[in-house]
Motif scaffolding. Sequence first.
Motif, PDB file in Angstrom:
ATOM      1  N   GLY A 195      20.823   6.359 -12.923  1.00  0.00           N
ATOM      2  CA  GLY A 195      20.714   7.699 -12.358  1.00  0.00           C
ATOM      3  C   GLY A 195      21.084   7.727 -10.886  1.00  0.00           C
ATOM      4  N   LEU A 196      20.630   6.720 -10.140  1.00  0.00           N
ATOM      5  CA  LEU A 196      20.959   6.652  -8.710  1.00  0.00           C
ATOM      6  C   LEU A 196      22.444   6.385  -8.509  1.00  0.00           C
ATOM      7  CD1 LEU A 196      19.663   6.768  -5.896  1.00  0.00           C
ATOM      8  CD2 LEU A 196      19.402   4.279  -6.011  1.00  0.00           C
ATOM      9  N   ASN A 197      22.994   5.474  -9.310  1.00  0.00           N
ATOM     10  CA  ASN A 197      24.419   5.159  -9.200  1.00  0.00           C
ATOM     11  C   ASN A 197      25.277   6.389  -9.485  1.00  0.00           C
ATOM     12  OD1 ASN A 197      26.588   3.098  -8.958  1.00  0.00           O
ATOM     13  ND2 ASN A 197      26.965   3.626 -11.082  1.00  0.00           N
ATOM     14  N   ALA A 198      24.968   7.057 -10.578  1.00  0.00           N
ATOM     15  CA  ALA A 198      25.753   8.231 -10.952  1.00  0.00           C
ATOM     16  C   ALA A 198      25.499   9.401 -10.010  1.00  0.00           C
ATOM     17  CB  ALA A 198      25.430   8.632 -12.389  1.00  0.00           C
ATOM     18  N   GLY A 199      24.229   9.598  -9.624  1.00  0.00           N
ATOM     19  CA  GLY A 199      23.910  10.701  -8.725  1.00  0.00           C
ATOM     20  C   GLY A 199      24.589  10.550  -7.378  1.00  0.00           C
ATOM     21  N   GLY A 200      24.553   9.319  -6.841  1.00  0.00           N
ATOM     22  CA  GLY A 200      25.231   9.076  -5.568  1.00  0.00           C
ATOM     23  C   GLY A 200      26.725   9.297  -5.674  1.00  0.00           C
ATOM     24  N   GLY A 201      27.293   8.963  -6.852  1.00  0.00           N
ATOM     25  CA  GLY A 201      28.709   9.234  -7.065  1.00  0.00           C
ATOM     26  C   GLY A 201      28.983  10.715  -7.206  1.00  0.00           C
ATOM     27  N   ASN A 202      28.155  11.395  -7.993  1.00  0.00           N
ATOM     28  CA  ASN A 202      28.337  12.833  -8.208  1.00  0.00           C
ATOM     29  C   ASN A 202      28.302  13.626  -6.915  1.00  0.00           C
ATOM     30  OD1 ASN A 202      26.481  13.067 -11.378  1.00  0.00           O
ATOM     31  ND2 ASN A 202      28.475  12.200 -10.912  1.00  0.00           N
ATOM     32  N   SER A 234      29.419  19.743 -18.566  1.00  0.00           N
ATOM     33  CA  SER A 234      29.035  20.973 -17.863  1.00  0.00           C
ATOM     34  C   SER A 234      29.079  20.775 -16.356  1.00  0.00           C
ATOM     35  CB  SER A 234      27.622  21.401 -18.283  1.00  0.00           C
ATOM     36  OG  SER A 234      27.588  21.745 -19.651  1.00  0.00           O
ATOM     37  N   PHE A 235      28.502  19.653 -15.896  1.00  0.00           N
ATOM     38  CA  PHE A 235      28.453  19.410 -14.453  1.00  0.00           C
ATOM     39  C   PHE A 235      29.852  19.372 -13.838  1.00  0.00           C
ATOM     40  CE2 PHE A 235      28.791  16.486 -10.890  1.00  0.00           C
ATOM     41  CZ  PHE A 235      27.865  17.018 -10.005  1.00  0.00           C
ATOM     42  N   ILE A 236      30.740  18.560 -14.414  1.00  0.00           N
ATOM     43  CA  ILE A 236      32.051  18.400 -13.782  1.00  0.00           C
ATOM     44  C   ILE A 236      32.924  19.630 -14.022  1.00  0.00           C
ATOM     45  CG2 ILE A 236      33.286  17.253 -15.673  1.00  0.00           C
ATOM     46  CD1 ILE A 236      33.298  16.279 -11.921  1.00  0.00           C
ATOM     47  N   GLY A 237      32.814  20.245 -15.199  1.00  0.00           N
ATOM     48  CA  GLY A 237      33.604  21.442 -15.465  1.00  0.00           C
ATOM     49  C   GLY A 237      33.220  22.593 -14.558  1.00  0.00           C
ATOM     50  N   TYR A 238      31.925  22.825 -14.402  1.00  0.00           N
ATOM     51  CA  TYR A 238      31.459  23.888 -13.507  1.00  0.00           C
ATOM     52  C   TYR A 238      31.769  23.561 -12.050  1.00  0.00           C
ATOM     53  CZ  TYR A 238      28.763  25.721 -17.487  1.00  0.00           C
ATOM     54  OH  TYR A 238      28.382  26.229 -18.705  1.00  0.00           O
ATOM     55  N   SER A 239      31.649  22.279 -11.676  1.00  0.00           N
ATOM     56  CA  SER A 239      31.949  21.884 -10.293  1.00  0.00           C
ATOM     57  C   SER A 239      33.383  22.222  -9.929  1.00  0.00           C
ATOM     58  CB  SER A 239      31.704  20.379 -10.109  1.00  0.00           C
ATOM     59  OG  SER A 239      30.349  20.045 -10.270  1.00  0.00           O
ATOM     60  N   PHE A 264      29.518  24.440  -2.965  1.00  0.00           N
ATOM     61  CA  PHE A 264      28.920  23.106  -2.889  1.00  0.00           C
ATOM     62  C   PHE A 264      27.461  23.063  -3.317  1.00  0.00           C
ATOM     63  CE2 PHE A 264      27.562  25.023   1.039  1.00  0.00           C
ATOM     64  CZ  PHE A 264      26.318  24.468   1.285  1.00  0.00           C
ATOM     65  N   VAL A 265      26.760  24.204  -3.313  1.00  0.00           N
ATOM     66  CA  VAL A 265      25.304  24.199  -3.510  1.00  0.00           C
ATOM     67  C   VAL A 265      24.932  23.638  -4.886  1.00  0.00           C
ATOM     68  CG1 VAL A 265      23.230  25.615  -3.641  1.00  0.00           C
ATOM     69  CG2 VAL A 265      24.987  26.130  -1.929  1.00  0.00           C
ATOM     70  N   GLY A 266      25.561  24.155  -5.949  1.00  0.00           N
ATOM     71  CA  GLY A 266      25.228  23.707  -7.295  1.00  0.00           C
ATOM     72  C   GLY A 266      25.513  22.234  -7.520  1.00  0.00           C
ATOM     73  N   PRO A 267      26.734  21.750  -7.232  1.00  0.00           N
ATOM     74  CA  PRO A 267      27.012  20.322  -7.410  1.00  0.00           C
ATOM     75  C   PRO A 267      26.098  19.419  -6.583  1.00  0.00           C
ATOM     76  CG  PRO A 267      29.056  21.542  -7.208  1.00  0.00           C
ATOM     77  CD  PRO A 267      27.957  22.514  -6.903  1.00  0.00           C
ATOM     78  N   LEU A 268      25.737  19.869  -5.379  1.00  0.00           N
ATOM     79  CA  LEU A 268      24.855  19.058  -4.542  1.00  0.00           C
ATOM     80  C   LEU A 268      23.488  18.887  -5.208  1.00  0.00           C
ATOM     81  CD1 LEU A 268      24.179  17.581  -1.913  1.00  0.00           C
ATOM     82  CD2 LEU A 268      23.554  19.798  -0.919  1.00  0.00           C
ATOM     83  N   LEU A 269      22.897  19.985  -5.637  1.00  0.00           N
ATOM     84  CA  LEU A 269      21.586  19.909  -6.279  1.00  0.00           C
ATOM     85  C   LEU A 269      21.666  19.131  -7.596  1.00  0.00           C
ATOM     86  CD1 LEU A 269      20.282  23.538  -5.633  1.00  0.00           C
ATOM     87  CD2 LEU A 269      19.649  21.438  -4.434  1.00  0.00           C
ATOM     88  N   PHE A 314      23.764  30.158 -12.321  1.00  0.00           N
ATOM     89  CA  PHE A 314      24.777  29.119 -12.265  1.00  0.00           C
ATOM     90  C   PHE A 314      24.244  27.867 -11.570  1.00  0.00           C
ATOM     91  CE2 PHE A 314      29.104  27.467 -11.957  1.00  0.00           C
ATOM     92  CZ  PHE A 314      29.706  28.036 -13.070  1.00  0.00           C
ATOM     93  N   VAL A 315      23.512  28.050 -10.489  1.00  0.00           N
ATOM     94  CA  VAL A 315      22.922  26.900  -9.795  1.00  0.00           C
ATOM     95  C   VAL A 315      21.893  26.211 -10.693  1.00  0.00           C
ATOM     96  CG1 VAL A 315      21.470  26.207  -7.845  1.00  0.00           C
ATOM     97  CG2 VAL A 315      23.395  27.763  -7.479  1.00  0.00           C
ATOM     98  N   ALA A 316      21.133  27.001 -11.466  1.00  0.00           N
ATOM     99  CA  ALA A 316      20.190  26.409 -12.415  1.00  0.00           C
ATOM    100  C   ALA A 316      20.919  25.530 -13.427  1.00  0.00           C
ATOM    101  CB  ALA A 316      19.405  27.505 -13.131  1.00  0.00           C
ATOM    102  N   LEU A 317      22.098  25.959 -13.860  1.00  0.00           N
ATOM    103  CA  LEU A 317      22.888  25.148 -14.789  1.00  0.00           C
ATOM    104  C   LEU A 317      23.262  23.801 -14.165  1.00  0.00           C
ATOM    105  CD1 LEU A 317      25.280  27.769 -16.431  1.00  0.00           C
ATOM    106  CD2 LEU A 317      23.579  26.359 -17.591  1.00  0.00           C
ATOM    107  N   PHE A 318      23.623  23.813 -12.902  1.00  0.00           N
ATOM    108  CA  PHE A 318      23.940  22.557 -12.221  1.00  0.00           C
ATOM    109  C   PHE A 318      22.731  21.630 -12.185  1.00  0.00           C
ATOM    110  CE2 PHE A 318      27.624  24.784 -10.252  1.00  0.00           C
ATOM    111  CZ  PHE A 318      28.589  23.823 -10.488  1.00  0.00           C
ATOM    112  N   VAL A 319      21.580  22.158 -11.804  1.00  0.00           N
ATOM    113  CA  VAL A 319      20.371  21.337 -11.689  1.00  0.00           C
ATOM    114  C   VAL A 319      20.001  20.745 -13.041  1.00  0.00           C
ATOM    115  CG1 VAL A 319      17.904  21.390 -11.182  1.00  0.00           C
ATOM    116  CG2 VAL A 319      19.509  22.607  -9.690  1.00  0.00           C
ATOM    117  N   LEU A 320      20.019  21.574 -14.067  1.00  0.00           N
ATOM    118  CA  LEU A 320      19.631  21.114 -15.395  1.00  0.00           C
ATOM    119  C   LEU A 320      20.636  20.120 -15.961  1.00  0.00           C
ATOM    120  CD1 LEU A 320      18.504  24.593 -16.697  1.00  0.00           C
ATOM    121  CD2 LEU A 320      16.991  22.617 -16.335  1.00  0.00           C
ATOM    122  N   SER A 321      21.923  20.334 -15.711  1.00  0.00           N
ATOM    123  CA  SER A 321      22.917  19.370 -16.184  1.00  0.00           C
ATOM    124  C   SER A 321      22.755  18.035 -15.466  1.00  0.00           C
ATOM    125  CB  SER A 321      24.337  19.913 -15.996  1.00  0.00           C
ATOM    126  OG  SER A 321      24.674  20.032 -14.624  1.00  0.00           O
ATOM    127  N   GLY A 322      22.366  18.067 -14.178  1.00  0.00           N
ATOM    128  CA  GLY A 322      22.132  16.829 -13.445  1.00  0.00           C
ATOM    129  C   GLY A 322      20.978  16.033 -14.020  1.00  0.00           C
TER     130      GLY A 322
END
Length: 456
Positions: A165-172, A251-256, A279-284, A335-343
Amino acid sequence: MTGTTAPRRGGRWIEQWDPEDEVFWKETGERTARRNLLYSVLSEHIGFSIWSLWSVMVLFMGPAYGIDPAGKFFLIATATCVGALVRVPYTFAVARYGGRNWTVVSALLLLAPTVAALLVMEPGTSYATFVAVAALTGVGGGNFASSMTNINAFFPLRKKGWALGLNAGGGNIGVPVVQLAALLVIGTAGAGHPRLLLAAYLPLIVAAAALALVRMDNLAPVRADAGAVREAARDAHTWIMAFLYIGTFGSFIGYSFAFGLVLQTQFGRTPLQAASLTFVGPLLGSLVRPVGGALADRFGGARITLACFVAMAAATGVVVLASVRESLPVFLVGFVALFVLSGIGNGSTYKMIPGIFQAKALARGMSGEDAAASGRRLSGASMGLIGAVGALGGLGINLVFRQAFTDSGSGTAAFVTFLGFYAACCAVTWSVYLRRPAPATVPAAGTPAKAQLTSV
């Protein structure tokens, strides 16, 4: 993965590695694994920034470029598609060349799309040239697959949810960082200076490659194993998890990639206004990915994944309502909720993968380190396939958006489609991993024990 292998000459090779041995882990393993994780995150982070480059390049492309919204969606879809496809060979490159060696090579490969974009990013360039350069950025998407396969080998099962999770999150986080950098350029120099953004990434790419060269290690016990690839490809759970990963990472990368363009096309935002929100959604979503892994470590990946899909369906319903009523504030909330939940779902699904294959090893009568080694072998082989299919979900999202805007000038139909897909993901997660226990009698010290996939 434990055991001795023939010594290799040159490079930083670790000949023996047994993270499940608690004494080894405490004395040397954890320190080495964390160091490799740090520099893996750095390289993957820049890889994601380059992969998502065209999600911000299209914000710089005003009327002088002569490209309509459908054409811009196709550019970002091209980058998504290539990034998904190269994930498969990138996964196997770790076993063939070593995790540290391939991290150096994959980082240096990022120079090609960055320099190419630097040369062509101006009005008058042909659309075919833009498509070709956008395709080059796909190499950044491959970095994720090789990085995750490499880090999966370094950590014990009990730590994989957190580490992956940390590896992927830091990359994302590379996605919102490049979007913030674009906002800075547009806000200060204007939308006519995309080359400033591109030039800033050249020294960062070189630094990532240099640090990987001097600070990372190769694991000699990780060997190219075509048998593991074939076995993983034949296992139904590889493709079930790939389907679920379409719902989370797709969802994360497509929406980003599409967020800024949707804001411009459907809500009439200027490039600066779109960049200030994109940037807000992908960041969260990036920041909470390790949280998803940690929650999965504690409560089980399947439970967290199902909860995420239920909530994503609800958030999509909010987005559909906002799209119909043309309410930008409500749209942004959904939309931001979708980013958070996909993360969160990204973290929980990747935690499930090694757990599933270790549970299957236990069900076949294996135990202890043998089961753990089998789980690492097959989960590492399956990650490239799962990651590639999941990333293709991002391509699907961009193509669905493109069609919806071509047909109606609105993304409402696209969101209704996504809602149906999340409902299907809920059904699959519940029916395969939660509805029915999958017990198997496993001999352990002469006493039968139960291993079940619902523990993942």
